[in-house]
Design an enzyme around this catalytic site. Structure first.
Site, short mmCIF file in Angstrom:
data_model
loop_
_atom_site.label_atom_id
_atom_site.label_comp_id
_atom_site.label_asym_id
_atom_site.label_seq_id
_atom_site.Cartn_x
_atom_site.Cartn_y
_atom_site.Cartn_z
N GLU A 63 -2.99 -0.96 11.53
CA GLU A 63 -4.19 -0.45 11.06
C GLU A 63 -4.56 -1.19 9.47
O GLU A 63 -5.29 -0.93 8.83
CB GLU A 63 -4.17 0.90 10.87
CG GLU A 63 -4.02 1.66 12.20
CD GLU A 63 -3.78 3.28 12.01
OE1 GLU A 63 -4.45 4.02 12.77
OE2 GLU A 63 -3.33 3.50 11.23
N TRP A 116 12.33 7.87 6.83
CA TRP A 116 13.19 6.87 7.61
C TRP A 116 13.28 5.37 6.76
O TRP A 116 14.48 4.94 6.78
CB TRP A 116 12.87 6.72 8.93
CG TRP A 116 12.03 5.77 9.55
CD1 TRP A 116 10.55 5.66 9.15
CD2 TRP A 116 12.19 4.99 10.65
NE1 TRP A 116 9.93 4.75 9.98
CE2 TRP A 116 10.78 4.40 10.89
CE3 TRP A 116 13.30 4.53 11.54
CZ2 TRP A 116 10.75 3.18 11.88
CZ3 TRP A 116 12.78 3.54 12.42
CH2 TRP A 116 11.56 2.80 12.72
N ASP A 117 12.58 5.05 6.22
CA ASP A 117 12.44 3.48 5.51
C ASP A 117 13.66 3.74 4.60
O ASP A 117 14.61 2.78 4.03
CB ASP A 117 11.29 3.38 4.86
CG ASP A 117 9.86 3.08 5.46
OD1 ASP A 117 9.35 2.04 5.34
OD2 ASP A 117 9.59 4.13 6.38
N SER A 130 7.26 15.19 10.22
CA SER A 130 8.33 14.16 9.63
C SER A 130 8.44 13.02 9.89
O SER A 130 7.39 12.39 10.21
CB SER A 130 9.75 15.04 9.98
OG SER A 130 11.08 14.51 9.24
N GLN A 131 9.65 12.38 9.96
CA GLN A 131 10.10 11.04 10.59
C GLN A 131 11.25 11.17 11.10
O GLN A 131 11.93 11.93 11.03
CB GLN A 131 9.83 9.92 9.61
CG GLN A 131 8.31 9.34 9.25
CD GLN A 131 8.19 8.05 8.50
OE1 GLN A 131 8.99 7.80 7.62
NE2 GLN A 131 7.51 7.35 8.79
N GLY A 169 7.57 6.93 13.39
CA GLY A 169 7.55 5.68 12.70
C GLY A 169 7.06 4.63 13.38
O GLY A 169 6.64 3.45 12.89
N ASP A 209 4.21 3.53 14.86
CA ASP A 209 2.76 3.66 14.78
C ASP A 209 1.93 2.28 14.77
O ASP A 209 2.07 2.06 13.59
CB ASP A 209 2.19 4.76 13.81
CG ASP A 209 2.76 4.66 12.33
OD1 ASP A 209 3.97 4.01 12.14
OD2 ASP A 209 2.06 5.13 11.34
N ARG A 269 0.95 -1.16 -0.14
CA ARG A 269 -0.11 0.13 -0.12
C ARG A 269 0.74 1.23 -0.05
O ARG A 269 0.29 2.43 -0.14
CB ARG A 269 -1.03 -0.14 1.07
CG ARG A 269 -0.20 0.28 2.48
CD ARG A 269 -0.96 0.10 3.73
NE ARG A 269 -2.18 0.89 4.22
CZ ARG A 269 -2.09 2.07 4.85
NH1 ARG A 269 -0.78 2.23 5.62
NH2 ARG A 269 -3.13 2.61 5.10
N GLU A 288 6.86 -6.71 5.45
CA GLU A 288 7.52 -5.42 6.17
C GLU A 288 7.86 -5.78 7.74
O GLU A 288 8.75 -4.96 8.22
CB GLU A 288 6.07 -4.60 6.21
CG GLU A 288 5.91 -3.41 7.14
CD GLU A 288 4.64 -2.70 7.21
OE1 GLU A 288 4.70 -1.68 7.51
OE2 GLU A 288 3.60 -3.58 7.17
#
Length: 554
Positions: free
Chosen positions: A500, A147-148, A194-195, A299, A301, A140, A485
């Site tokens: 989520e 940051w990824d 941001s991250q 990040g 979450d 998705r 992931e």
């Protein structure tokens, strides 16, 4: 790398509005947006905010007002008539689980790569255009994430895609130039946050492939400085015992940072979920929304780290915390800025930022170290006390070099006792149902733990984490043909859960960390042969070369 090219990219600027003037889907579509999200027209709230309107927003909104009251009105049909809904990206690529995982990753970069003009952007698209190619995580997540990208770049380098790693850094420079910071991702609805600030780490990664690293640090100085200004905005006038946006000044004047979001409304991509969370809380809705958004900036979450009772999302209190990982990252940004100022022949500024870094190091050791438990953890700045929660974030001070050897020794014991599991490092000790908690393990946290422990002489433990996590990833790949992931590292026979949205495959940072680990540590996965395709001859002398083992010396 040719410095001239980087200089040109740093100067790249697109004439677009400032952050406050960029319209997001909720602003463009008003009540229509609310109705679509609250009525669950799409199972995933991100679908609608990524859709392209087929007409001007004003025309669609007017049409909606005219039609919504008519008998038999179908909201879903209206949306599909007036918007082009994003479709899942199709590729001719098909994975072969019998193929070597490193070859799979090398091939997969092409599937996850996006060209600057590959998406048909309209004037009201939520996608923020980027000038250079980039890699998306997958599933998705079809935009770049801040940051990824650092962890993805680790693998790109080993796959011989230094060009694409450089392009991604240049894209972040363009975002800083346009908006004053690097947003969560290149979507309008991500601009208010941001991250974790890994931009300095990205610059280091690029510099490590240059024959003249100092030139690279100097070239990226303007963007690094803007990044720092964003995180420190308001610090100069902040009184003790107060916070402003992302800065916190403790009662004794010590300056640290927290996660924040400039909006206090539901996240547009998770609108209904946030409204329901706020309804379940007895707190002002705006406070809940801010803390949910701030956790998205982290990040993590979501995680029990941010929950007042450690269990319920309705008790989220992210902005009340000074996080250990964020302040470790900002220490690192300060040290890289010092290096960049020195490379730019500005010794006074270099001295200033070295001093800032030392002050932060002392503050992290003083306020974020739990001497009773032997862990780095988060700090409740209003209450003046540590949370005491054991999480993988506590290894960040080791990764960025803030810890003392004694602190690292004690952290290693905690990791061995509480976080090390059959499939690698678990995120926290709590099983809350949130995805950044047990039983899940995540690629970036494995990398930080392995690097941090190794740096403090804990190579046997670092190698154990690497071996177990790679074993989990490779076994899952051979069973499914996918890299995921996140993974269940407590019970490797089960899939990761929580969050989520369903588990996503692709997957940028898993690919990157796995590819890197399989190069620097031989024998992590039986039957896997991973070699580096990086241009080693472009490495400056004195830097470690790919292939260095994490194993303890005999």
């Amino acid at each position: 790398m040719k410095v001239k090219v980087i200089g040109l990219m740093i100067a790249f600027c697109i004439a677009t509005p400032a952050v406050a003037e960029v319209d997001t889907p909720s602003h463009l579509f008003g009540q229509l947006f609310v109705d679509v999200q609250m009525q669950g027209v799409f199972p995933d709230g991100k679908t609608f905010v990524d859709a392209l309107p087929n007409d001007t927003p004003a025309a669609i909104v007017q049409r909606y007002e005219e039609e919504r009251g008519k008998p038999g009105f179908d909201l879903s049909a209206f949306v599909h008539r007036n918007f082009t809904v994003p479709s899942t990206k199709r590729s001719a690529y098909r994975s072969d689980p019998s193929e070597d995982v490193c070859r799979h990753i090398d091939d997969l970069w092409q599937v996850l790569e996006r060209r600057p003009d590959s998406v048909p952007l309209g004037p009201y698209s939520s996608l923020l255009p980027l000038p250079r190619p980039y890699v998306v995580p997958g599933g998705r997540f079809d935009e770049v994430y801040y940051w990824d990208s650092y962890f993805t770049m680790l693998g790109l380098e080993e796959s011989g895609r230094h060009d694409l790693a450089v392009s991604m850094v240049e894209n972040f420079v363009s975002l800083v130039d346009r908006y004053g910071h690097i947003p969560n991702g290149n979507r309008s609805y991500f601009l208010s946050r941001s991250q974790p600030p890994f931009f300095a780490s990205m610059v280091e990664l690029i510099a490590a492939r240059s024959r003249n690293p100092a030139t690279i640090y100097a070239a990226f100085l303007p963007a690094l400085s803007k990044e720092y200004d964003f995180w420190m905005e308001g610090a100069d006038t902040l009184e003790p015992g107060n916070a402003h946006r992302r800065v916190v000044r403790l009662d004794d004047g010590t300056l640290l940072n927290r996660y924040w979001d400039d909006r206090d409304s539901p996240r547009e991509e998770s609108y209904r979920e946030d409204v329901e969370t706020a309804r379940a809380s007895n707190r002002p809705a705006a406070d809940v929304y801010r803390d949910l958004r701030a956790a998205a900036e982290s990040g993590w979450d979501f995680s029990s780290r941010w929950l007042g009772d450690g269990k319920s999302l309705a008790t989220i209190n992210t902005t009340a915390l000074v996080p250990v990982d964020l302040n470790s990252l900002l220490f690192h940004l300060e040290t890289v800025l010092a290096k960049s100022y020195a490379a730019s022949r500005k010794p006074e500024k270099a001295v200033e930022f070295r001093a800032r870094a030392q002050l932060r190091k002392a503050a992290v050791r003083r306020y974020l170290w739990d001497d009773r438990e032997g862990v780095f953890t988060d700090y409740l700045w209003r209450e003046g006390k540590l949370t005491g929660k054991v999480t993988a974030a506590g290894l960040s001070p080791l990764f960025f070099g803030l810890a003392t050897q004694a602190q690292a020794d004690r952290m290693a014991k905690v990791v061995q006792s509480y976080l090390l599991k059959p499939g690698g490092l678990v995120t926290t000790t709590v099983q809350s149902g949130q995805q950044w908690d047990a039983p899940n393990g995540w690629a970036p946290l494995q990398w930080i733990a392995i690097g941090g422990l190794s740096a403090y002489g804990k190579r046997a433990l670092a190698q154990t984490i690497a071996r177990r996590w790679i074993g989990r990833v490779v076994t899952a790949y051979r069973n499914t043909g996918k890299l995921m992931e996140k993974y269940n590292v407590v019970n490797p026979s089960l899939a990761a859960g929580g969050g989520e949205y369903p588990g996503q495959d692709g997957f940028g940072w898993t690919n990157g960390v796995a590819r890197k680990l399989l190069v620097i540590e031989d024998g992590l996965a039986a039957g896997t042969r991973c070699v580096s395709r990086a241009a080693n001859d472009d490495l400056p002398s004195g830097l470690p070369r790919p292939g260095r083992s994490l194993k303890a010396a005999p």
